[in-house]
Design a protein around this motif. Structure first.
Motif, PDB file in Angstrom:
ATOM      1  N   GLY C  38      -3.905   0.789   5.214  1.00  0.00           N
ATOM      2  CA  GLY C  38      -3.986  -0.401   4.371  1.00  0.00           C
ATOM      3  C   GLY C  38      -5.399  -0.650   3.869  1.00  0.00           C
ATOM      4  O   GLY C  38      -5.595  -1.098   2.748  1.00  0.00           O
ATOM      5  N   CYS C  39      -6.406  -0.353   4.691  1.00  0.00           N
ATOM      6  CA  CYS C  39      -7.762  -0.684   4.272  1.00  0.00           C
ATOM      7  C   CYS C  39      -8.337   0.375   3.342  1.00  0.00           C
ATOM      8  O   CYS C  39      -9.385   0.161   2.749  1.00  0.00           O
ATOM      9  N   LEU C  40      -7.655   1.503   3.168  1.00  0.00           N
ATOM     10  CA  LEU C  40      -8.134   2.476   2.193  1.00  0.00           C
ATOM     11  C   LEU C  40      -7.733   2.013   0.797  1.00  0.00           C
ATOM     12  O   LEU C  40      -6.566   1.739   0.557  1.00  0.00           O
ATOM     13  N   ILE C  43      -4.321   3.166  -1.293  1.00  0.00           N
ATOM     14  CA  ILE C  43      -3.142   3.420  -0.471  1.00  0.00           C
ATOM     15  C   ILE C  43      -2.474   2.071  -0.234  1.00  0.00           C
ATOM     16  O   ILE C  43      -2.889   1.309   0.625  1.00  0.00           O
ATOM     17  N   SER C  44      -1.451   1.780  -1.021  1.00  0.00           N
ATOM     18  CA  SER C  44      -0.777   0.495  -0.877  1.00  0.00           C
ATOM     19  C   SER C  44       0.181   0.563   0.304  1.00  0.00           C
ATOM     20  O   SER C  44       0.425   1.635   0.853  1.00  0.00           O
ATOM     21  N   SER C  45       0.719  -0.587   0.694  1.00  0.00           N
ATOM     22  CA  SER C  45       1.692  -0.609   1.776  1.00  0.00           C
ATOM     23  C   SER C  45       2.871   0.299   1.453  1.00  0.00           C
ATOM     24  O   SER C  45       3.387   1.004   2.322  1.00  0.00           O
ATOM     25  N   GLY C  90      -7.612  -3.407  -0.623  1.00  0.00           N
ATOM     26  CA  GLY C  90      -6.938  -2.182  -0.209  1.00  0.00           C
ATOM     27  C   GLY C  90      -5.506  -2.117  -0.701  1.00  0.00           C
ATOM     28  O   GLY C  90      -4.974  -1.052  -0.949  1.00  0.00           O
ATOM     29  N   THR C  91      -4.856  -3.268  -0.814  1.00  0.00           N
ATOM     30  CA  THR C  91      -3.486  -3.333  -1.314  1.00  0.00           C
ATOM     31  C   THR C  91      -3.424  -4.436  -2.368  1.00  0.00           C
ATOM     32  O   THR C  91      -4.262  -5.343  -2.349  1.00  0.00           O
ATOM     33  N   PRO C  92      -2.437  -4.379  -3.271  1.00  0.00           N
ATOM     34  CA  PRO C  92      -2.374  -5.409  -4.312  1.00  0.00           C
ATOM     35  C   PRO C  92      -2.293  -6.830  -3.751  1.00  0.00           C
ATOM     36  O   PRO C  92      -2.785  -7.774  -4.370  1.00  0.00           O
ATOM     37  N   GLY C  93      -1.703  -6.986  -2.572  1.00  0.00           N
ATOM     38  CA  GLY C  93      -1.585  -8.321  -1.985  1.00  0.00           C
ATOM     39  C   GLY C  93      -2.913  -8.921  -1.576  1.00  0.00           C
ATOM     40  O   GLY C  93      -2.994 -10.118  -1.277  1.00  0.00           O
ATOM     41  N   PHE C 408      -7.579   7.008  -7.998  1.00  0.00           N
ATOM     42  CA  PHE C 408      -6.821   8.223  -8.317  1.00  0.00           C
ATOM     43  C   PHE C 408      -5.539   8.285  -7.487  1.00  0.00           C
ATOM     44  O   PHE C 408      -4.464   8.598  -7.988  1.00  0.00           O
ATOM     45  N   ALA C 409      -5.669   7.922  -6.203  1.00  0.00           N
ATOM     46  CA  ALA C 409      -4.565   8.114  -5.260  1.00  0.00           C
ATOM     47  C   ALA C 409      -3.341   7.281  -5.604  1.00  0.00           C
ATOM     48  O   ALA C 409      -2.228   7.650  -5.245  1.00  0.00           O
TER      49      ALA C 409
END
Lengths: 169, 328, 502
Positions: C38-40, C43-45, C90-93, C408-409
């Protein structure tokens, strides 16, 4: 960011107005050059051009207001002695170089892969920034930069490419 | 240098990572495949295509000595992922999974690849569309549906994809073949469309069978017909459109493909591996649980299937003003 | 009916799961993986879940759910860590998390911010779970009432709230929001498939993704500011401090956390709404209610705790339509549905009847994940903060590389990296020109939802705008927006009235 409008330099109004005006100009240009938006019959659907037109009108109106207010203030009031325009691009040399090097970095990555491109990118910037900010000697700075590169690139590669399988290898 | 000590472990990991990279960098003349194969899914993680891709990869892996890495290259209605594979080195290490969207997008999107620019090697199975109506609509048969739509043109609101999407194509075909007039309401993906029919925002949908099977069984929604040759294994009680006198066969399907120009030996090797995977009873059982229809085909049959699909689709796209990129 | 059975099942299954070392271990593993992934950035949930899904094929259904729920719930918290520490959600949320969280880090309160985040996340998660257990069927039905006209009008309300999100520069905030709305229109139009603002290139046809935009706007822009002076370290080094902020301070936030939790659980339950909307609304709401409106953006705990609670409450909320109706409301629950299907379990009303024990086990899995997230969160926070002590000139370059790889990911697409850089420059320039940046991100989220639903409503109503006045929720939202817009005029109006009277 939370500066009061009153405290703002009138020339900032001009600059902000110009910037937002530029964005809306590009927007209008693109909108006008998309004939599909204007020719089709969309039935009960108000059509794909409705919202862009509303928002662009709002944005250009706002930009003009800023420009107008700025011009008005510059003419009516004494502007502060400080040279706003030089201050506006003060210290932007390194960030500009950084952005340009990022673009090269991505290009390099597409040709030579992640590891090689990242090592070049990270090593040179870490070394350069180290020299500038911490008055490292060239050698000790290079050592620290090398270490930072090894850890940074290694970790990112390990996690993103090796564990998660992002195809940038 | 507390910095150093704190990061001792990370440094070691990084060293290992870099050494590992150097070690596997020599692409020698080892027998194919000697390194991981990448399977490109042209839709985002979590969707139906992604689930299918990951399932195929999971079972194909057992027949290979190398791992298969699944990556999602999504965007532009699936066209970005197809381009990624089409432009990849034709060394057999990049394969992709795609569906009906390719056939439509080659006409709709000027930047999408045409079917000739890729090499389809294996058919996984169809995912036929169906026609669902709300039970409280008072419509119980396909005949009544057509009749209602004819007496009150555009009165039935049908939930479907954006133009060019599979369920949009199904709805357009339905209108064309039965000469009825529906109001097509576009949604972004299947989940919002399902929510729309359940909440009553739309009266009917042209979704794949499995999307609303629960609601069909619970009596909330009625599946009037399936747009396939045979009845669907999940809804054996629902007749096909053909059985009801309407010759309408459409929906999504899934296939495995390569970039053009893969050497013949690798090509036939991969074709064989994927065909065997599709015929693996364990795979079929797992796929059935995920509601996937599995009807394996080798390369030639798959190509024929896609050509037929293309031929059937083109006139509809032409009629809906969606042929913008290239003519047939 | 089913809900009472569920509660008793829940209690009995808790003890089963907690005493099973294998399940406990899986949950712990899932939690750690979830936090890290999550913290990367990038990389979303959803991706974390999709990547780890095949691992669960061989597990028993309950073990699979225990593992995936842990990944799901922990990755939501993980997204906040990078938002708080390096200004990259790290995630859209987590897109609003950094507005206050990173501001706190800059003033040397990184640990405190992370603890607020952890505490409110967990509380939000538990509220979401409670709602899921107790009133899921009712909430699910109510959420189904939420259709296109409601979506459209709620978004209008969100946009009017946006006007208040930048006190002192409201006018510029609105213009920045307008730029965001335009960014949201880039690419193929949903209804007609006409490409807009694509400048004739493939690159922009699939639109501008939220993640590259926020990574650039907040992350890269911050890096660029950081190297202005050659990467000199900021004066404040991140504290390690006490990890537990005095209970008093947290207790002062209880109303905020409760509001955020309720909001998150409700919005999460609405299919296709998603946590990005929940946090945006929660942030705007906290700011509107705060006595320190002007201080927002400088590290106000309310502005962090509210959205964080909302973000995690969304997890429980999003499971409501999945478990009760069998409808995945977002991509994360779609992956979970896939995990259930592979084991031959189809979520929905039938599952409640036939396997209440399994439904309860899913809820227990979520509960366990929440608890373990707190445990590992506290253990890891210290190490994450310590990472920030890396010499800043090295950290800045590593963050820049993370921005590149992360954007990119998300779709494995180089275009997104260039988009990230463009918005990095945009964020940097706008900051120099004193134009607030946050409304741009809100505009990007809200714009497409507004346009899609507005036009869809009109298609359904055969072009009649009356549809927005007929439906109670839509009308309420419309009236609220009108009230919010006219609110600043009230004092002026009163003044005018008293003037004319005199």
């Amino acid at each position: 960011m939370s500066e009061k409008i009153a405290k703002r330099d009138p020339r900032n109004q001009l600059a902000a107005g110009f910037y937002l005006g530029l964005i809306s100009f590009i927007g209008w240009l693109s909108l006008i050059n998309t004939p599909a938006l204007w020719t089709n019959e969309f039935g009960v659907d108000p059509g794909p051009e409705l919202l862009p037109v509303i928002v662009l009108t709002l944005l250009s109106g706002g930009a003009l207001t800023l420009l107008g207010a700025g011009t008005f203030q510059v003419i009516m009031y004494k502007t502060p002695k400080t040279n706003y325009w030089t201050k506006l691009y003060q210290n932007t040399l390194l960030p500009t170089l950084f952005v340009i090097s990022l673009i090269f970095y991505i290009g390099l990555m597409e040709i030579f892969g992640f590891i090689f491109a990242s090592i070049i990118f990270a090593l040179s910037w870490m070394w350069l920034l180290g020299l500038k900010s911490r008055s490292e000697t060239a050698v000790s700075g290079l050592f620290l930069a090398g270490l930072g590169t090894l850890i940074g690139v290694g970790l990112i590669y390990f996690v993103f490419v090796y564990l998660i399988g992002v195809p940038i290898g | 240098m507390t910095f150093l000590i704190n990061y001792r472990n990370q440094i070691i990991t990084a060293l290992i990572a870099i050494m590992a990279l150097v070690a596997c960098d020599n692409r020698s003349e080892a027998p194919f495949p000697s390194e991981p194969i990448t399977l490109v899914v042209n839709w985002p993680a979590g969707g139906g295509m992604d689930r299918a891709g990951r399932l195929v990869a999971e079972y194909a892996r057992k027949r290979l000595d190398v791992p298969i890495a699944v990556i999602n290259v999504s965007g532009a209605g699936g066209a970005t992922g197809v381009r990624h594979v089409a432009d990849a080195d034709p060394d057999g290490y990049t394969v992709g999974i795609l569906g009906a969207s390719l056939v439509a997008s080659q006409y709709i999107n000027p930047n999408a690849n045409s079917i000739d620019e890729i090499d389809v090697i294996s058919f996984i199975g169809p995912d036929p569309a169906a026609l669902q109506v709300r039970s409280d609509s008072g419509i119980n048969t396909l005949e009544e549906y057509v009749e209602t739509a004819k007496t009150n043109p555009a009165s039935i609101k049908n939930g479907n994809d954006a133009p060019g999407g599979v369920s949009h194509i199904a709805a357009t075909l339905l209108q064309r073949i039965t000469s009825i007039d529906l109001t097509l309401v576009p949604y972004r993906g299947y989940a919002p469309t399902v929510a729309a029919i359940i909440s009553g925002e739309v009266q009917s949908t042209t979704l794949p069978v499995h999307q609303l099977i629960d609601q069909h069984e619970a009596g909330e929604v009625k599946i009037l017909g399936v747009m396939s040759e045979e009845r669907h294994f999940m809804a054996p009680d629902v007749p096909t459109f053909k059985e009801q006198g309407i010759d309408l066969i459409t929906g999504d399907w899934r296939a495995i493909y390569l970039p053009n120009g893969v050497p013949p030996d690798r090509h036939s090797f991969l074709e064989k591996i994927f065909y065997e995977t599709m015929n693996d009873p364990e795979f079929q059982e797992a796929a059935e649980r995920l509601s996937f229809f599995i009807t394996p085909m080798m390369a030639d049959d798959t190509k024929q299937f896609i050509e037929d699909f293309d031929t059937a689709l083109y006139p509809i796209l032409l009629e809906s003003d969606l042929v913008k990129a290239r003519q047939k | 009916m089913a809900k009472n059975i569920l509660f008793t099942e829940f209690i009995s299954i808790i003890s089963n799961v907690i005493t099973d070392p294998q399940l406990l271990g899986l949950s712990a593993l899932g939690t750690i993986l979830g936090i890290l992934m999550g913290c990367l950035p990038g990389i979303s949930s959803t991706m974390a879940l999709a990547i780890l899904l095949p691992v669960t094929y061989a597990m028993s259904p309950i073990a699979a759910m225990v593992f995936l729920m842990a990944v799901f719930s922990a990755s939501v918290f993980g997204g906040s860590i990078s938002a708080i520490l390096i200004n990259i959600p790290g995630t859209p949320g987590a897109i609003v998390t950094q507005l206050e969280g990173y501001a706190m880090t800059k003033s040397g309160k990184a640990s405190e911010a992370l603890t607020y985040s952890l505490f409110s996340s967990t509380f939000g998660g538990i509220v979401g779970l409670t709602i899921l257990i107790l009133v899921a069927p009712i909430v699910a039905r109510a959420a189904m009432e939420f259709r296109s006209p409601e979506f459209a009008m709620t978004t209008v309300f969100g946009l009017t709230m946006l006007a208040y999100s930048t006190p002192g520069s409201t006018f510029r905030g609105i213009l920045s929001g307008a730029v965001g709305l335009l960014c949201g229109m880039v690419g193929f139009d949903l209804v007609t498939d006409v490409p807009r603002f694509d400048f004739g290139t493939t690159a922009l046809q699939s639109g501008i993704e939220l993640v590259p935009l926020t990574v650039g706007l907040f992350g890269l822009a911050e890096v660029l500011r950081g190297i202005e002076g050659g990467g000199k370290p900021s004066k404040k080094t991140p504290d390690l401090g006490s990890l537990l902020p005095s209970l008093k301070r947290v207790r002062r936030l209880w109303k905020t956390i409760l509001r955020g939790s309720a909001l998150g659980a409700i919005i999460g339950a609405i299919p296709a709404a998603g946590s990005a909307i929940a946090v945006a609304v929660s942030y705007a709401q906290e700011q509107r209610l705060s006595k320190r409106k002007e201080a927002f953006g400088t590290g106000v705990p309310e502005g962090l705790a509210g959205p964080e609670a909302a973000n995690n409450a969304c997890v429980g909320g999003a499971l409501v339509p999945l478990m009760t109706l069998g409808i995945p409301g977002d991509t994360m629950t779609a992956v979970l549905m896939g995990a259930l299907l592979i084991h031959g379990l189809r979520p929905g009303p039938l599952l409640f009847m036939e396997r209440p024990d399994f439904v309860a086990a899913v809820y227990v899995a979520l509960f366990l994940a929440l608890i373990l997230t707190v445990v590992f969160g506290f253990l890891l926070v210290r190490h994450f903060v310590r990472l920030m002590r890396t010499p800043s000139h090295i950290l800045l370059v590593i963050i820049a590389m993370l921005c590149v790889v992360g954007s990119f990911a998300i779709r494995n697409n180089v275009t997104d990296v260039y988009i990230m850089i463009v918005f990095g420059v945009t964020g940097y320039v706008m900051n120099r020109l004193d134009i607030p940046v946050a409304p741009l991100a809100f505009g990007l989220i809200l714009g497409p939802i507004l346009e899609e639903n507005l036009r869809r409503s009109l298609i359904i109503s055969d072009g009649s705008w009356v549809v927005f006045f007929e439906r109670p929720i839509a009308l309420t939202m419309l009236l609220l927006s009108a009230a919010a817009l006219s609110y600043p005029l009230v004092p002026k109006l009163r003044q005018l009235l008293s003037n004319t009277r005199n």
